[in-house]
Design a protein around this motif. Structure first.
Motif, short mmCIF file in Angstrom:
data_model
loop_
_atom_site.label_atom_id
_atom_site.label_comp_id
_atom_site.label_asym_id
_atom_site.label_seq_id
_atom_site.Cartn_x
_atom_site.Cartn_y
_atom_site.Cartn_z
N ASP A 14 0.80 21.17 -23.79
CA ASP A 14 -0.29 22.09 -24.71
C ASP A 14 0.31 23.65 -24.45
OD1 ASP A 14 -1.91 19.88 -24.20
OD2 ASP A 14 -3.08 20.01 -23.34
N TYR A 15 -0.06 24.08 -25.41
CA TYR A 15 0.30 25.53 -25.96
C TYR A 15 -1.20 26.74 -26.24
CZ TYR A 15 2.03 29.25 -28.19
OH TYR A 15 2.22 30.92 -28.18
N VAL A 16 -1.67 26.95 -24.97
CA VAL A 16 -2.83 27.36 -25.58
C VAL A 16 -2.48 28.83 -26.45
CG1 VAL A 16 -4.71 28.79 -24.60
CG2 VAL A 16 -3.73 26.95 -23.02
N GLN A 30 -16.00 31.10 -15.78
CA GLN A 30 -15.65 31.09 -16.91
C GLN A 30 -14.13 30.76 -17.47
OE1 GLN A 30 -17.74 34.80 -18.01
NE2 GLN A 30 -18.81 33.66 -19.28
N VAL A 31 -13.40 31.84 -16.32
CA VAL A 31 -11.58 31.00 -16.71
C VAL A 31 -11.52 30.17 -16.51
CG1 VAL A 31 -9.68 31.78 -15.57
CG2 VAL A 31 -11.21 34.09 -15.60
N THR A 32 -12.32 29.27 -14.34
CA THR A 32 -11.45 28.22 -14.81
C THR A 32 -11.95 26.93 -15.47
OG1 THR A 32 -13.54 28.25 -13.21
CG2 THR A 32 -11.83 28.87 -12.27
N GLU A 37 -10.06 23.01 -19.63
CA GLU A 37 -10.35 22.58 -21.05
C GLU A 37 -9.60 23.01 -21.49
OE1 GLU A 37 -11.50 20.03 -24.35
OE2 GLU A 37 -13.23 21.09 -22.15
N GLN A 38 -8.45 24.51 -21.53
CA GLN A 38 -7.91 23.91 -22.00
C GLN A 38 -5.96 23.24 -22.15
OE1 GLN A 38 -7.53 26.27 -25.10
NE2 GLN A 38 -9.63 25.89 -25.15
N LEU A 39 -5.93 23.16 -20.98
CA LEU A 39 -5.15 22.75 -20.27
C LEU A 39 -5.15 21.40 -19.66
CD1 LEU A 39 -3.59 25.42 -17.97
CD2 LEU A 39 -2.61 24.55 -20.47
N LYS A 40 -6.63 20.62 -20.20
CA LYS A 40 -6.53 18.89 -19.46
C LYS A 40 -5.22 17.98 -19.47
CE LYS A 40 -9.51 18.16 -23.31
NZ LYS A 40 -11.10 17.80 -23.67
N ILE A 50 -7.05 22.37 -12.75
CA ILE A 50 -6.20 23.14 -13.27
C ILE A 50 -6.24 24.18 -12.32
CG2 ILE A 50 -6.12 24.66 -15.26
CD1 ILE A 50 -5.35 21.60 -15.63
N PHE A 51 -7.30 25.22 -11.95
CA PHE A 51 -7.39 26.02 -10.89
C PHE A 51 -8.25 25.97 -10.51
CE2 PHE A 51 -4.78 28.30 -14.09
CZ PHE A 51 -3.30 28.51 -13.48
N THR A 52 -9.24 26.38 -9.14
CA THR A 52 -10.13 26.29 -8.33
C THR A 52 -10.41 28.33 -8.05
OG1 THR A 52 -8.70 26.82 -6.07
CG2 THR A 52 -9.95 24.08 -7.03
#
Length: 201
Positions: A14-16, A30-32, A37-40, A50-52
């Motif tokens: 997965d490449y953002v 908004q970042v999390t 969504e991008q790395l799910k 992914i991140f908290t």
């Protein structure tokens, strides 16, 4: 072949894309949400995060990530978080800080050789390696099959042979990761020796 299909699925990266990043600064929530969504597709379990907020705060406290500007995170913060995401399963906080320190000190918030350019070149390089990596994994799989042949090739217990093949294949992959992890750690040690970390204020 079933293995070929599985390999294609496993090797998806997965490449953002930098152009997919928001053009405005984001608050923590908004970042999390964006990175979730991008790395799910990289998550092992659906419930994994992914991140908290705690993770991101810890990265800032431990010098892995520059502090946000008035609680807002820029595109560059998000790019650094993506690097951290791929490093964090392999390396300690200290090693990640060491590996990223030159980038954060010299290319974060600058116009020359922007972080977006560096990110794009590095992930393009990773994509270019995919065919070679697939060939390497296939070779390990075939080697495991040869080491423990199935019934058609002379084994009296095909179930046992298949289980041993799988174990051998996992060992081959794990040994490869172990060696590469050791190399990264030693390179991080050399970087740290050459550029001792600045004392935290």
């Amino acid at each position: 072949m079933e293995f070929e299909k599985q390999l294609e699925e496993w090797m998806k990266l997965d490449y953002v894309l930098p152009e997919d990043l928001p053009n405005i600064e984001l608050y923590m929530d908004q970042v999390t949400t964006f990175l979730e969504e991008q790395l799910k597709n990289t998550k092992r379990f659906e419930e994994d995060k992914i991140f908290t907020k705690t993770m991101i705060n810890n990265y800032a406290k431990n010098n892995l990530l520059p502090a946000p500007n008035k609680k807002k995170y820029s595109r560059e913060h998000i790019l650094l978080l993506i690097f951290i995401y791929y490093f964090k399963n392999l390396l300690s906080f200290t090693d990640i800080e060491t590996v990223l320190s030159y980038i954060t000190e010299n290319h974060f918030g600058t116009s020359e050789s922007s972080l977006a350019e560096i990110y794009t070149k590095i992930f393009s390089m990773e994509h270019d390696q995919m065919d070679r990596l697939k060939d390497d994994v296939k070779e390990k799989f075939e080697k495991a099959k040869e080491t423990f042949p199935t019934a058609a090739e002379g084994s009296e217990d095909p179930e046992n042979a298949e289980s041993l093949q799988l174990f051998a294949f996992i060992c081959e992959l794990a040994f490869d990761v172990f060696l590469k992890k050791q190399m990264i750690e030693r390179l991080a040690d050399e970087l740290r020796d050459a550029n001792p970390p600045k004392k935290k204020k």
